[in-house]
Design an enzyme around this catalytic site. Structure first.
Site, PDB file in Angstrom:
ATOM      1  N   LYS A 174      -0.741   4.134 -12.604  1.00  0.00           N
ATOM      2  CA  LYS A 174      -1.322   3.583 -11.383  1.00  0.00           C
ATOM      3  C   LYS A 174      -1.266   4.620 -10.275  1.00  0.00           C
ATOM      4  CE  LYS A 174      -0.231   1.349  -7.738  1.00  0.00           C
ATOM      5  NZ  LYS A 174      -1.302   1.945  -6.926  1.00  0.00           N
ATOM      6  N   GLU A 249      11.518   8.703  -7.952  1.00  0.00           N
ATOM      7  CA  GLU A 249      11.504   9.946  -7.160  1.00  0.00           C
ATOM      8  C   GLU A 249      11.047   9.542  -5.768  1.00  0.00           C
ATOM      9  OE1 GLU A 249      12.579  12.669  -8.327  1.00  0.00           O
ATOM     10  OE2 GLU A 249      12.443  12.404 -10.488  1.00  0.00           O
ATOM     11  N   CYS A 283       7.540  15.633  -0.208  1.00  0.00           N
ATOM     12  CA  CYS A 283       8.877  15.033  -0.284  1.00  0.00           C
ATOM     13  C   CYS A 283       9.969  16.088  -0.175  1.00  0.00           C
ATOM     14  CB  CYS A 283       9.023  14.253  -1.579  1.00  0.00           C
ATOM     15  SG  CYS A 283       8.560  15.208  -3.019  1.00  0.00           S
ATOM     16  N   GLU A 382      12.424  10.524   7.485  1.00  0.00           N
ATOM     17  CA  GLU A 382      11.379  11.341   6.868  1.00  0.00           C
ATOM     18  C   GLU A 382      10.093  11.147   7.671  1.00  0.00           C
ATOM     19  OE1 GLU A 382       9.603  10.017   3.103  1.00  0.00           O
ATOM     20  OE2 GLU A 382       9.746  12.064   2.373  1.00  0.00           O
TER      21      GLU A 382
HETATM   22  P1  NAD Z   1       4.277   4.542  -1.409  1.00  0.00           P
HETATM   23  O1  NAD Z   1       5.659   4.125  -1.762  1.00  0.00           O
HETATM   24  O2  NAD Z   1       3.591   3.828  -0.310  1.00  0.00           O
HETATM   25  O3  NAD Z   1       3.335   4.383  -2.702  1.00  0.00           O
HETATM   26  C1  NAD Z   1       3.617   5.026  -3.919  1.00  0.00           C
HETATM   27  C2  NAD Z   1       2.908   4.291  -5.037  1.00  0.00           C
HETATM   28  O4  NAD Z   1       3.458   2.992  -5.169  1.00  0.00           O
HETATM   29  C3  NAD Z   1       1.414   4.076  -4.816  1.00  0.00           C
HETATM   30  O5  NAD Z   1       0.748   4.191  -6.062  1.00  0.00           O
HETATM   31  C4  NAD Z   1       1.369   2.664  -4.310  1.00  0.00           C
HETATM   32  O6  NAD Z   1       0.108   2.033  -4.521  1.00  0.00           O
HETATM   33  C5  NAD Z   1       2.437   2.027  -5.176  1.00  0.00           C
HETATM   34  N1  NAD Z   1       2.979   0.774  -4.670  1.00  0.00           N
HETATM   35  C6  NAD Z   1       3.068   0.347  -3.386  1.00  0.00           C
HETATM   36  N2  NAD Z   1       3.621  -0.893  -3.357  1.00  0.00           N
HETATM   37  C7  NAD Z   1       3.897  -1.228  -4.641  1.00  0.00           C
HETATM   38  C8  NAD Z   1       4.490  -2.356  -5.262  1.00  0.00           C
HETATM   39  N3  NAD Z   1       4.912  -3.423  -4.561  1.00  0.00           N
HETATM   40  N4  NAD Z   1       4.626  -2.356  -6.611  1.00  0.00           N
HETATM   41  C9  NAD Z   1       4.234  -1.298  -7.337  1.00  0.00           C
HETATM   42  N5  NAD Z   1       3.652  -0.201  -6.807  1.00  0.00           N
HETATM   43  C10 NAD Z   1       3.495  -0.164  -5.480  1.00  0.00           C
HETATM   44  O7  NAD Z   1       4.369   6.097  -1.172  1.00  0.00           O
HETATM   45  P2  NAD Z   1       3.195   7.084  -0.713  1.00  0.00           P
HETATM   46  O8  NAD Z   1       2.937   6.811   0.733  1.00  0.00           O
HETATM   47  O9  NAD Z   1       2.058   7.056  -1.685  1.00  0.00           O
HETATM   48  O10 NAD Z   1       3.904   8.507  -0.898  1.00  0.00           O
HETATM   49  C11 NAD Z   1       4.702   9.049   0.077  1.00  0.00           C
HETATM   50  C12 NAD Z   1       6.161   8.892  -0.264  1.00  0.00           C
HETATM   51  O11 NAD Z   1       6.403   9.389  -1.574  1.00  0.00           O
HETATM   52  C13 NAD Z   1       7.067   9.702   0.640  1.00  0.00           C
HETATM   53  O12 NAD Z   1       8.212   8.967   0.993  1.00  0.00           O
HETATM   54  C14 NAD Z   1       7.476  10.904  -0.235  1.00  0.00           C
HETATM   55  O13 NAD Z   1       8.677  11.494   0.128  1.00  0.00           O
HETATM   56  C15 NAD Z   1       7.515  10.272  -1.578  1.00  0.00           C
HETATM   57  N6  NAD Z   1       7.349  11.282  -2.625  1.00  0.00           N
HETATM   58  C16 NAD Z   1       8.436  11.610  -3.380  1.00  0.00           C
HETATM   59  C17 NAD Z   1       8.328  12.594  -4.341  1.00  0.00           C
HETATM   60  C18 NAD Z   1       9.508  12.963  -5.195  1.00  0.00           C
HETATM   61  O14 NAD Z   1       9.305  13.534  -6.256  1.00  0.00           O
HETATM   62  N7  NAD Z   1      10.729  12.650  -4.814  1.00  0.00           N
HETATM   63  C19 NAD Z   1       7.123  13.247  -4.547  1.00  0.00           C
HETATM   64  C20 NAD Z   1       6.031  12.885  -3.760  1.00  0.00           C
HETATM   65  C21 NAD Z   1       6.164  11.882  -2.805  1.00  0.00           C
END
Ligand code: NAD
Length: 478
Positions: A174, A249, A283, A382
């Site tokens: 997804k 992650e 991140c 963050e």
């Molecule tokens: P997000 O948590 O809003 O979304 C991530 C994913 O989760 C998306 O595909 C989203 O549609 C899905 N999602 C949202 N609600 C959900 C639910 N209730 N159930 C299942 N899936 C759901 O994050 P984002 O805004 O897309 O990304 C930014 C964040 O990701 C930042 O905090 C960043 O630090 C983190 N990030 C971490 C890493 C790492 O490897 N540690 C890498 C990249 C990004």
């Protein structure tokens, strides 16, 4: 340019069971580029159940040599399509084209690595006390739900999908609602390369609408999630109901520590891109910079000068280092942080606003904040935008206390030429990834992930293969 616009299920594109679509906007032009169908909970059921059938009927029991061959072909096909993947990513999220090409090539390398890993991933034989013969098996789990964020859509889709498939699982991927295009293309290209139908399903759509159905589906055995700490925590709670395996992650607020004995000039010149690359939507962004006081003033001067030289502009120019932010909302969130910094008396050494040109697109200048109080939001949270905070330190022990006072622990750098200090500080920093005299965080061959609220489990390296298998012990009596 042709954009994928439907769900990729069982080796083909399908309409969604709902009429919901997501309109994608190119962040550099603010123009709509296409509409993509949003998966409905009904589609989650269809995708997971047929992934499970594909797992039981073929993928699970394929000889390792055959799986290796297919995944090497996937890697080759991805390499042949690097330009198409990069162009899609650039239009979808405004990623500078040079970075988009590098990330597309990285995705192909991840498939290559795990194709090769399949025949090198072994169990153990164990000399048990009672005699007989004891050995371990690493067995696939079944259907893995892989949930990816919008900041590195293609490489993260690959580094979840490739090890999960290599270990013998099927995957329902997804992508984030803002960035579905390269994940859909991955599904299509992998299928064209010989991946059987159902082994990799791609469901674009909103996490809020169908994420729960995916995470709680009884046939999903593991959820591999990359995204925010808030959503990661919700997923862990949902997965706890039937004890699904999770790897998470999550977010970060990583330190960049510079000692006076280091090549601090080099650190100052290279550090801006360790926080501003991907327009700070990273991140691993090293957004808290700790500088030993005796070099603080000249370091800040050089850091700011290097920041002011960064090339901000249209993502389709190869020289562009910083493109727009992903969305108007994301930029507004970062601007709220900057308002908060101003309100609390922080000094803005450079940036702080929107660039005058080109007059459209979700651009924001890279911003350096000084004199930030450690209780302020800009220090603690963050920001996920192009904002760095620089602070002086006098004492190593106190500096390490401040570094580790964060709830996060993903990445970081430290700069020194004193070997003993380097090893001492590297051990003391609470983070899953750390680099010395460098800013690199990601190596395909090495584990990547966080301490504390930055996550659980590891992507990449052989550690990721372990995370996509169950460990079975078998005893044979003599
Ligand atoms: P997000 O948590 O809003 O979304 C991530 C994913 O989760 C998306 O595909 C989203 O549609 C899905 N999602 C949202 N609600 C959900 C639910 N209730 N159930 C299942 N899936 C759901 O994050 P984002 O805004 O897309 O990304 C930014 C964040 O990701 C930042 O905090 C960043 O630090 C983190 N990030 C971490 C890493 C790492 O490897 N540690 C890498 C990249 C990004």
């Amino acid at each position: 340019m042709k954009f994928p616009s439907k769900l990729f299920i069982n080796g083909d594109y399908h309409d969604s069971s709902s009429s919901r679509h997501t309109t994608l906007t190119n962040p550099a032009t603010e123009q709509a580029i296409t509409e993509v169908a949003s998966a409905h909970v009904t589609d989650v059921g269809i995708a997971v159940e047929s992934a499970h059938r594909a797992w039981e009927s073929s993928w699970r029991d394929l000889p390792p040599g055959k799986r290796t061959e297919i995944l090497f072909t996937v890697a080759r096909v991805l390499k042949e399509n690097v330009e198409q993947i990069a162009q899609l990513e650039m239009q979808n999220i405004g990623k500078p084209i040079t970075d988009a090409r590098d990330e597309a090539a990285l995705g192909a390398r991840v498939f290559e690595y795990y194709a090769g890993a399949i025949t090198k991933f072994c169990g153990q034989t164990i000399p048990v006390a009672r005699g007989g013969f004891d050995f371990t098996l690493r067995q696939p789990m079944g259907v893995v739900a892989a949930i990816a964020p919008w900041n590195f859509p293609f490489p993260i889709a690959c580094w979840k999908t490739a090890p999960a498939l290599a270990a013998g699982n099927c995957v329902v991927l997804k992508p984030a609602s803002l960035s579905p295009l390269t994940a859909l293309l991955l599904g299509e290209l992998a299928h064209n390369a010989g991946l059987p139908p159902g082994v990799l399903q791609v469901l674009p759509g909103w996490g809020s609408a169908m994420g729960d159905a995916l995470v709680t589906h009884p046939l999903v055995r593991k959820v591999s999630f990359t995204g925010s700490t808030t959503v990661g925590s919700q997923i862990m709670q949902l997965a706890a109901r039937d004890l699904k395996r999770v790897s998470l992650e999550l977010g970060g607020k990583s330190p960049n520590i510079i000692f006076a004995d280091a090549d601090w000039q080099k650190a100052a010149e290279t550090s801006p891109m360790s926080v501003f690359s991907n327009t700070g939507q990273d991140c691993c962004a090293r957004s808290r910079v700790f500088v030993e006081r005796s070099i603080y003033e000249p370091f800040v001067e050089k850091f700011v000068a290097a920041t002011e030289k960064l090339v901000i502009g249209s993502p389709n120019r190869p020289e562009t280092q910083l493109g727009p932010m992903v969305s108007a909302n994301q930029r507004a969130t970062v601007e709220e942080f900057l308002d908060d910094a101003r309100k609390h008396g922080s000094r803005i050494a450079c940036g702080g606003g929107r660039p005058a040109a080109p007059g459209w697109g979700y651009y924001l200048e890279p911003t350096v904040l000084l004199d930030v109080n450690k209780a302020d939001r800009c220090w603690r949270e963050e920001i996920f935008g192009p904002v760095a905070v620089i602070t002086p330190f006098d004492d190593e022990t106190q500096m390490l206390r401040d570094v580790n006072a964060s709830p996060y622990g993903l990445s970081g750098s430290l700069w020194t030429n004193d070997l003993r200090r380097a090893l001492r500080v590297a051990r003391a920093v609470e983070s899953g990834v750390l680099s010395i005299n460098s800013h690199s965080s990601v190596h395909v061959e090495a584990p990547f992930g966080g301490f504390k609220q930055s996550g659980i489990g590891r992507d990449l390296g052989m550690t990721a293969m372990e995370g996509y298998t169950e460990l079975k012990n078998v005893y044979v009596a003599e």
